[in-house]
Design a protein around this motif. Sequence first.
Motif, mmCIF file in Angstrom:
data_model
loop_
_atom_site.group_PDB
_atom_site.id
_atom_site.type_symbol
_atom_site.label_atom_id
_atom_site.label_comp_id
_atom_site.label_asym_id
_atom_site.label_seq_id
_atom_site.Cartn_x
_atom_site.Cartn_y
_atom_site.Cartn_z
ATOM 1 N N SER A 72 -29.562 4.596 -18.367
ATOM 2 C CA SER A 72 -28.706 5.588 -17.744
ATOM 3 C C SER A 72 -29.555 6.799 -17.400
ATOM 4 C CB SER A 72 -27.563 5.982 -18.689
ATOM 5 O OG SER A 72 -26.803 7.047 -18.160
ATOM 6 N N ALA A 73 -29.071 7.581 -16.435
ATOM 7 C CA ALA A 73 -29.757 8.812 -16.054
ATOM 8 C C ALA A 73 -28.816 9.998 -16.166
ATOM 9 C CB ALA A 73 -30.308 8.698 -14.633
ATOM 10 N N THR A 74 -27.865 9.903 -17.098
ATOM 11 C CA THR A 74 -26.915 10.988 -17.316
ATOM 12 C C THR A 74 -27.386 11.887 -18.457
ATOM 13 O OG1 THR A 74 -25.615 9.549 -18.761
ATOM 14 C CG2 THR A 74 -24.977 9.638 -16.448
ATOM 15 N N THR A 75 -26.631 12.939 -18.717
ATOM 16 C CA THR A 75 -26.981 13.886 -19.768
ATOM 17 C C THR A 75 -27.061 13.188 -21.127
ATOM 18 O OG1 THR A 75 -25.872 15.663 -18.566
ATOM 19 C CG2 THR A 75 -26.293 16.025 -20.905
ATOM 20 N N GLY A 76 -28.121 13.431 -21.862
ATOM 21 C CA GLY A 76 -28.325 12.831 -23.172
ATOM 22 C C GLY A 76 -29.263 11.647 -23.161
ATOM 23 N N ALA A 77 -29.380 10.990 -22.000
ATOM 24 C CA ALA A 77 -30.281 9.843 -21.897
ATOM 25 C C ALA A 77 -31.692 10.325 -21.587
ATOM 26 C CB ALA A 77 -29.803 8.881 -20.824
ATOM 27 N N ALA A 78 -32.675 9.676 -22.170
ATOM 28 C CA ALA A 78 -34.087 9.997 -21.921
ATOM 29 C C ALA A 78 -34.831 8.695 -21.629
ATOM 30 C CB ALA A 78 -34.696 10.728 -23.111
ATOM 31 N N ASP A 79 -34.353 7.967 -20.623
ATOM 32 C CA ASP A 79 -34.868 6.631 -20.341
ATOM 33 C C ASP A 79 -36.154 6.698 -19.518
ATOM 34 O OD1 ASP A 79 -32.571 6.021 -21.618
ATOM 35 O OD2 ASP A 79 -31.631 4.939 -19.968
ATOM 36 N N LEU A 80 -37.045 5.723 -19.775
ATOM 37 C CA LEU A 80 -38.353 5.695 -19.153
ATOM 38 C C LEU A 80 -38.618 4.315 -18.554
ATOM 39 C CD1 LEU A 80 -40.337 7.403 -22.067
ATOM 40 C CD2 LEU A 80 -39.456 8.529 -20.001
ATOM 41 N N VAL A 81 -39.078 4.279 -17.311
ATOM 42 C CA VAL A 81 -39.525 3.045 -16.673
ATOM 43 C C VAL A 81 -41.014 2.878 -16.958
ATOM 44 C CG1 VAL A 81 -39.843 1.824 -14.486
ATOM 45 C CG2 VAL A 81 -37.774 3.177 -14.871
ATOM 46 N N LEU A 82 -41.386 1.720 -17.511
ATOM 47 C CA LEU A 82 -42.777 1.457 -17.897
ATOM 48 C C LEU A 82 -43.360 0.403 -16.964
ATOM 49 C CD1 LEU A 82 -42.164 1.177 -21.755
ATOM 50 C CD2 LEU A 82 -42.652 3.232 -20.422
ATOM 51 N N LEU A 83 -44.476 0.726 -16.322
ATOM 52 C CA LEU A 83 -45.136 -0.170 -15.366
ATOM 53 C C LEU A 83 -46.550 -0.418 -15.849
ATOM 54 C CD1 LEU A 83 -43.965 1.626 -12.087
ATOM 55 C CD2 LEU A 83 -42.842 -0.291 -13.252
ATOM 56 N N SER A 84 -46.853 -1.676 -16.215
ATOM 57 C CA SER A 84 -48.158 -2.019 -16.785
ATOM 58 C C SER A 84 -48.891 -2.991 -15.872
ATOM 59 C CB SER A 84 -47.989 -2.642 -18.176
ATOM 60 O OG SER A 84 -47.329 -1.749 -19.053
ATOM 61 N N ASN A 85 -50.150 -2.696 -15.604
ATOM 62 C CA ASN A 85 -50.993 -3.555 -14.775
ATOM 63 C C ASN A 85 -52.165 -4.058 -15.612
ATOM 64 O OD1 ASN A 85 -52.604 -4.806 -12.887
ATOM 65 N ND2 ASN A 85 -53.047 -2.972 -11.697
ATOM 66 N N PRO A 86 -52.084 -5.311 -16.103
ATOM 67 C CA PRO A 86 -53.170 -5.837 -16.935
ATOM 68 C C PRO A 86 -54.309 -6.439 -16.132
ATOM 69 C CG PRO A 86 -51.426 -7.442 -16.799
ATOM 70 C CD PRO A 86 -50.961 -6.260 -15.981
ATOM 71 N N GLY A 87 -54.196 -6.437 -14.799
ATOM 72 C CA GLY A 87 -55.176 -7.105 -13.969
ATOM 73 C C GLY A 87 -56.433 -6.292 -13.728
ATOM 74 N N THR A 88 -57.214 -6.759 -12.755
ATOM 75 C CA THR A 88 -58.491 -6.130 -12.442
ATOM 76 C C THR A 88 -58.481 -5.417 -11.104
ATOM 77 O OG1 THR A 88 -59.286 -8.227 -11.505
ATOM 78 C CG2 THR A 88 -59.771 -7.801 -13.828
ATOM 79 N N VAL A 89 -57.351 -5.470 -10.390
ATOM 80 C CA VAL A 89 -57.216 -4.745 -9.126
ATOM 81 C C VAL A 89 -55.952 -3.902 -9.184
ATOM 82 C CG1 VAL A 89 -58.458 -6.479 -7.806
ATOM 83 C CG2 VAL A 89 -55.985 -6.647 -8.013
ATOM 84 N N ALA A 90 -55.892 -2.874 -8.371
ATOM 85 C CA ALA A 90 -54.748 -1.970 -8.378
ATOM 86 C C ALA A 90 -53.517 -2.654 -7.789
ATOM 87 C CB ALA A 90 -55.079 -0.710 -7.585
ATOM 88 N N ALA A 91 -52.351 -2.233 -8.259
ATOM 89 C CA ALA A 91 -51.074 -2.709 -7.740
ATOM 90 C C ALA A 91 -50.339 -1.536 -7.110
ATOM 91 C CB ALA A 91 -50.230 -3.328 -8.856
ATOM 92 N N THR A 92 -49.685 -1.794 -5.982
ATOM 93 C CA THR A 92 -48.839 -0.791 -5.343
ATOM 94 C C THR A 92 -47.389 -1.200 -5.546
ATOM 95 O OG1 THR A 92 -50.525 -0.324 -3.675
ATOM 96 C CG2 THR A 92 -48.289 0.407 -3.210
ATOM 97 N N VAL A 93 -46.594 -0.304 -6.123
ATOM 98 C CA VAL A 93 -45.247 -0.635 -6.577
ATOM 99 C C VAL A 93 -44.218 0.200 -5.825
ATOM 100 C CG1 VAL A 93 -43.682 -0.624 -8.566
ATOM 101 C CG2 VAL A 93 -46.077 -1.307 -8.855
ATOM 102 N N GLN A 94 -43.113 -0.454 -5.489
ATOM 103 C CA GLN A 94 -41.952 0.249 -4.938
ATOM 104 C C GLN A 94 -40.769 0.033 -5.856
ATOM 105 O OE1 GLN A 94 -40.878 0.496 -0.616
ATOM 106 N NE2 GLN A 94 -39.124 -0.741 -1.228
ATOM 107 N N LEU A 95 -40.084 1.116 -6.193
ATOM 108 C CA LEU A 95 -38.902 1.073 -7.049
ATOM 109 C C LEU A 95 -37.669 1.328 -6.189
ATOM 110 C CD1 LEU A 95 -40.219 3.185 -10.072
ATOM 111 C CD2 LEU A 95 -40.326 0.704 -9.753
ATOM 112 N N THR A 96 -36.777 0.347 -6.131
ATOM 113 C CA THR A 96 -35.515 0.487 -5.411
ATOM 114 C C THR A 96 -34.410 0.659 -6.433
ATOM 115 O OG1 THR A 96 -36.338 -0.943 -3.633
ATOM 116 C CG2 THR A 96 -33.963 -0.537 -3.719
ATOM 117 N N VAL A 97 -33.692 1.764 -6.357
ATOM 118 C CA VAL A 97 -32.645 2.076 -7.321
ATOM 119 C C VAL A 97 -31.288 1.750 -6.705
ATOM 120 C CG1 VAL A 97 -31.579 3.850 -8.739
ATOM 121 C CG2 VAL A 97 -34.046 3.885 -8.361
ATOM 122 N N TYR A 98 -30.511 0.921 -7.403
ATOM 123 C CA TYR A 98 -29.155 0.584 -6.985
ATOM 124 C C TYR A 98 -28.179 1.411 -7.816
ATOM 125 C CZ TYR A 98 -31.141 -3.462 -4.569
ATOM 126 O OH TYR A 98 -31.869 -4.279 -3.733
#
Length: 468
Positions: A159-185
């Motif tokens: 949730s992104a309402t008052t009281g919530a402190a939520d975090l999106v975690l994006l991990s790249n274990p590879g050897t090249v960079a990743a480009t990420v797009q986040l689409t929020v519904y």
Amino acid sequence: MSDRRVFRWATSSARLLIGTAVSICAAIAVVTAVWLPWPTLARSPLEVTATPAPAASMIVCDGALLTIGRDPTDADAVQVAVPQSVVGGVAEGEPADEERLETVDVGEGPVAFVAQPVGDEAVDIAATGSATAAEPDLAGFAASACRPPLLDSWLVGGSATTGAADLVLLSNPGTVAATVQLTVYGVDGPQVPPGGSDLVIAPGTQRVIPLAGLALGEETPVVRVSAVGAPIHASLQASIIRTLTPGGVDQVGPVPQAETRTVITGVTVESDTGEDDGAAEATVLRMLSPSAAATARVTVNAVGRAESVREPQEVALEEGRPLAFALDGLSTGTYTVTVEADAPVVSAVWQTTGVEEGDDFAWYTPSPEVAVPSLFATPGGPTPTLSIVNPAAEAVTVGVVAADGGSTMDLTVPALGSVAVRLAPRTLYLFEPDAPVRAGLTFAGDGALAGFPIWPADVATPEIVVYP
């Protein structure tokens, strides 16, 4: 009339008759050729079947429990609250290599496991992590499975309402960079927020994105994570503070894809909630049909019982807008929630032990079908319970074997039924079904609640056909 003129007339008439006859024969031949089958020459293209060399198996954990806003001089600063304890292993061969990722602007990040192939076969690998927090701004138990990185995944929860402190975690274990797009519904449909476009995740790093920065005020967000360049492991840390009291924490794993049938196993209700109870919304199903309007049929079954515990309900879903649906009236026990829709959906169930100090909550995501022998690990914490659901019309036998040579169980799951069994914590198990089933682990204790699904092993290297 002279003889010459008679000869010329006869010759011309003969030519006319012959030409007419030839034309008629040609017309008949053309019509016949159109209607009659012609002989054909078929030649199959040359093809060669080959099996590619197996790749290394890789999984990534979620990492430590994090907090945001502890530093009064830097409200956006993220800090480690409690490190994660990890249990893992491989099916055979040498132990997997451990690689530690770096969390950007935080420090030491989650661990990734890499297992090299043995001969011509990839190696199955499994790991889980857990952590317990008991601090003024974060409290509760979190357990999550370490997963392979994906190019596309869904985060259903938080949730992104008052009281919530939520975090999106994006991990790249590879050897090249990743480009990420986040689409929020959310309530306004799918949107790519300014902070969710063209995020570059450097190799060997984890990046933390506050959910409130992507979807401020959204009560029921669903986030689609799309990566190019390299696959990433996406997860969500969800936590809440009610007034000044922390109300729980969880690490929510990714959903790989939308499906027309999702089965969420092991939903654990710790206390009865009647329909008129003030805490009736202790069990909430979140659903999203991302690409089309849909009708979803929701069924709830108690583990070990074939009949539904509440009347199946049909729910209308708008395209691209998440819906929260309360599953009220459930008594203490373990349940399976099934969603069947006429368009692909993603879903998850939120369950809480209560809303007082010392309570906790968990997000349960769908369990995929497991049809091949697959490893899973149980973390430290409350006693784990394994729930298995059989979707077939015939009974299925499932072997659950401790990889260290310990206990072995052969479980019979009845047709269209389910079973549950308790396992040992901090143990590696081999899950061996003789037909496709769905399964999940759940953990419930004093002030602790968590759960995650069992995923199938992804070690088979498929054959490919080459056309020279």
